[in-house]
Structures are given as structure tokens and as C-alpha cells.
Design an enzyme around this catalytic site. Sequence first.
Site, PDB file in Angstrom:
ATOM      1  N   HIS A  96      33.671 -24.048 -22.116  1.00 43.72           N
ATOM      2  CA  HIS A  96      33.270 -24.512 -20.791  1.00 43.72           C
ATOM      3  C   HIS A  96      34.481 -25.042 -20.018  1.00 43.72           C
ATOM      4  O   HIS A  96      35.208 -25.902 -20.497  1.00 43.72           O
ATOM      5  CB  HIS A  96      32.204 -25.590 -20.926  1.00 43.72           C
ATOM      6  CG  HIS A  96      31.639 -26.039 -19.627  1.00 43.72           C
ATOM      7  ND1 HIS A  96      31.417 -27.356 -19.348  1.00 43.72           N
ATOM      8  CD2 HIS A  96      31.259 -25.347 -18.531  1.00 43.72           C
ATOM      9  CE1 HIS A  96      30.913 -27.465 -18.134  1.00 43.72           C
ATOM     10  NE2 HIS A  96      30.808 -26.253 -17.617  1.00 43.72           N
ATOM     11  N   HIS A 135      47.542 -19.265  -1.506  1.00 36.44           N
ATOM     12  CA  HIS A 135      48.041 -18.390  -2.569  1.00 36.44           C
ATOM     13  C   HIS A 135      49.026 -19.133  -3.471  1.00 36.44           C
ATOM     14  O   HIS A 135      49.011 -18.951  -4.701  1.00 36.44           O
ATOM     15  CB  HIS A 135      48.694 -17.136  -1.970  1.00 36.44           C
ATOM     16  CG  HIS A 135      49.047 -16.103  -2.980  1.00 36.44           C
ATOM     17  ND1 HIS A 135      48.110 -15.495  -3.788  1.00 36.44           N
ATOM     18  CD2 HIS A 135      50.241 -15.567  -3.326  1.00 36.44           C
ATOM     19  CE1 HIS A 135      48.709 -14.634  -4.596  1.00 36.44           C
ATOM     20  NE2 HIS A 135      50.009 -14.650  -4.332  1.00 36.44           N
ATOM     21  N   TYR A 159      46.736  -9.727  -2.858  1.00 33.67           N
ATOM     22  CA  TYR A 159      45.765 -10.820  -2.928  1.00 33.67           C
ATOM     23  C   TYR A 159      44.446 -10.421  -3.586  1.00 33.67           C
ATOM     24  O   TYR A 159      43.426 -11.079  -3.391  1.00 33.67           O
ATOM     25  CB  TYR A 159      45.514 -11.428  -1.537  1.00 33.67           C
ATOM     26  CG  TYR A 159      46.778 -11.852  -0.860  1.00 33.67           C
ATOM     27  CD1 TYR A 159      47.553 -12.886  -1.372  1.00 33.67           C
ATOM     28  CD2 TYR A 159      47.229 -11.189   0.285  1.00 33.67           C
ATOM     29  CE1 TYR A 159      48.737 -13.264  -0.759  1.00 33.67           C
ATOM     30  CE2 TYR A 159      48.412 -11.568   0.903  1.00 33.67           C
ATOM     31  CZ  TYR A 159      49.156 -12.596   0.371  1.00 33.67           C
ATOM     32  OH  TYR A 159      50.329 -12.977   0.969  1.00 33.67           O
TER      33      TYR A 159
END
Length: 134
Positions: free
Chosen positions: A20, A101, A123
Amino acid sequence: MKKTPLLNIALSRLIASLGHGDILVIGDAGLPVPPGVELIDLALTPGTPDFASVLRAVLCEMQVESHVLADEMFAANPPALITVEQCHARAQLGARTRLSHAEFKQLCCGARAMVRSGECQSYSNIALIAGVTF
């Protein structure tokens, strides 16, 4: 033999080992991999496999709690964004976070692994945050 469509041994092993909150990044062919982060390189030729195919295969096995995208993905609008939006609409990606970014690349430093696709559209990257099935 496995019942799910994902056949890549390294990728299937990695997904089975996620806990998790662990981060799995699916990146285009140009996304840098930070030192020390495991790389599963699926790139064969430019465009093969494409980002969409890799994302769909991963989602067949991975429980995703949330995902992270770079703001620049929305400005560049690569074909990968269509697939991301479709998966998001089907509630396969959980909550969304957006970063620059540069911040996205910094997030990659904490990833359990990065999966390099053959995608050559800038991207075309996503960070998937592992969830739990219970």
C-alpha cells in the site's frame, strides 16, 4: 499459466510485491530513471509498446489507489492522455494529483520501479500509487 493478460515476468513479479502506497511509474522512452530505482524496460522500437498498452496491462493486475500526472501532459495533450482519461472515468486510477514535470521527476526518485515503454510522445508518463483490495 496465468489467467490475466500480463505475461511479462518481471512486471508481474513487481506488481505482486507492491505494498500500500508504493509507487510504480510508467514512462515514455525519454523519462530519466533515477539511480537506484529498478527499471523494467519494455521498449523495443519507437512506439512499441505504446504507453496505452502498458497502462492497460498493468491495470489488469495492479490495485491503484491514486495516480500522479505532470501538468505538462495536459498542455502537450499526447495520445496517452486519452487512455488515462478513459481509465480515470472507469474509476481504475483513483484520485488524481498534478505536479510540474520537474516535481514528477523528483517523485520518481521514490518509486519502487519504473516501466519504460516505447512511447515517443513527450510527457506520456504516469505514477500509480498502489492501493489494497481489502
